[in-house]
Design a protein around this motif. Sequence first.
Motif, PDB file in Angstrom:
ATOM      1  N   ALA A  29      -8.395  -4.446   5.244  1.00 53.05           N
ATOM      2  CA  ALA A  29      -8.409  -3.778   3.948  1.00 53.05           C
ATOM      3  C   ALA A  29      -8.879  -4.759   2.875  1.00 53.05           C
ATOM      4  N   GLU A  30      -9.721  -4.292   1.974  1.00 52.44           N
ATOM      5  CA  GLU A  30     -10.287  -5.161   0.950  1.00 52.44           C
ATOM      6  C   GLU A  30      -9.251  -5.641  -0.060  1.00 52.44           C
ATOM      7  N   SER A  31      -8.313  -4.770  -0.443  1.00 45.31           N
ATOM      8  CA  SER A  31      -7.364  -5.122  -1.489  1.00 45.31           C
ATOM      9  C   SER A  31      -6.071  -5.724  -0.947  1.00 45.31           C
ATOM     10  N   SER A  32      -5.905  -5.777   0.348  1.00 44.28           N
ATOM     11  CA  SER A  32      -4.645  -6.239   0.914  1.00 44.28           C
ATOM     12  C   SER A  32      -4.902  -6.926   2.252  1.00 44.28           C
ATOM     13  N   GLN A  33      -3.970  -7.783   2.639  1.00 42.75           N
ATOM     14  CA  GLN A  33      -4.045  -8.448   3.935  1.00 42.75           C
ATOM     15  C   GLN A  33      -3.315  -7.674   5.024  1.00 42.75           C
ATOM     16  N   CYS A  34      -2.743  -6.536   4.693  1.00 47.05           N
ATOM     17  CA  CYS A  34      -1.933  -5.768   5.634  1.00 47.05           C
ATOM     18  C   CYS A  34      -2.700  -4.549   6.145  1.00 47.05           C
ATOM     19  N   VAL A  35      -2.639  -4.317   7.437  1.00 48.90           N
ATOM     20  CA  VAL A  35      -3.329  -3.169   8.030  1.00 48.90           C
ATOM     21  C   VAL A  35      -2.630  -1.854   7.720  1.00 48.90           C
ATOM     22  N   HIS A  36      -1.377  -1.908   7.268  1.00 44.85           N
ATOM     23  CA  HIS A  36      -0.602  -0.708   6.971  1.00 44.85           C
ATOM     24  C   HIS A  36      -0.625  -0.334   5.497  1.00 44.85           C
ATOM     25  N   TYR A  37      -1.336  -1.083   4.668  1.00 39.83           N
ATOM     26  CA  TYR A  37      -1.324  -0.892   3.217  1.00 39.83           C
ATOM     27  C   TYR A  37      -1.824   0.495   2.819  1.00 39.83           C
ATOM     28  N   ILE A  38      -0.988   1.203   2.069  1.00 41.61           N
ATOM     29  CA  ILE A  38      -1.357   2.474   1.453  1.00 41.61           C
ATOM     30  C   ILE A  38      -0.873   2.388   0.013  1.00 41.61           C
ATOM     31  N   GLU A  39      -1.790   2.483  -0.932  1.00 38.61           N
ATOM     32  CA  GLU A  39      -1.436   2.323  -2.339  1.00 38.61           C
ATOM     33  C   GLU A  39      -0.490   3.427  -2.801  1.00 38.61           C
ATOM     34  N   LYS A  40       0.519   3.035  -3.584  1.00 37.57           N
ATOM     35  CA  LYS A  40       1.455   3.996  -4.153  1.00 37.57           C
ATOM     36  C   LYS A  40       0.727   4.860  -5.176  1.00 37.57           C
ATOM     37  N   GLN A  41       1.082   6.134  -5.231  1.00 39.34           N
ATOM     38  CA  GLN A  41       0.556   7.029  -6.238  1.00 39.34           C
ATOM     39  C   GLN A  41       1.309   6.771  -7.526  1.00 39.34           C
ATOM     40  N   LYS A  42       0.598   6.648  -8.613  1.00 41.36           N
ATOM     41  CA  LYS A  42       1.248   6.452  -9.892  1.00 41.36           C
ATOM     42  C   LYS A  42       1.786   7.785 -10.380  1.00 41.36           C
ATOM     43  N   SER A  43       3.045   7.777 -10.807  1.00 34.18           N
ATOM     44  CA  SER A  43       3.648   9.011 -11.285  1.00 34.18           C
ATOM     45  C   SER A  43       3.084   9.349 -12.665  1.00 34.18           C
ATOM     46  N   LYS A  44       2.904  10.614 -12.911  1.00 39.19           N
ATOM     47  CA  LYS A  44       2.354  11.068 -14.172  1.00 39.19           C
ATOM     48  C   LYS A  44       3.490  11.414 -15.118  1.00 39.19           C
ATOM     49  N   ALA A  45       3.526  10.749 -16.264  1.00 36.28           N
ATOM     50  CA  ALA A  45       4.542  11.036 -17.287  1.00 36.28           C
ATOM     51  C   ALA A  45       4.092  12.216 -18.114  1.00 36.28           C
ATOM     52  N   ARG A  46       5.012  13.090 -18.433  1.00 41.01           N
ATOM     53  CA  ARG A  46       4.656  14.266 -19.235  1.00 41.01           C
ATOM     54  C   ARG A  46       5.132  14.098 -20.631  1.00 41.01           C
TER      55      ARG A  46
END
Length: 46
Positions: A29-46
């Motif tokens: 993965a380009e942004s991480s050294q981990c093969v399991h990396y899945i970016e967290k979804q940012k929560s949307k504030a209302r």
Amino acid sequence: MSLIPCTESCVYQQDGNCNLERAASCGTAESSQCVHYIEKQKSKAR
């Protein structure tokens, strides 16, 4: 259970540690050294 430090914004990161039962490193993965990396979804504030 292994203690794997993690500071990435990953769905598996919790309190500074990886919470996967088994994890691997040295991924392609380009942004991480981990093969399991899945970016967290940012929560949307209302």
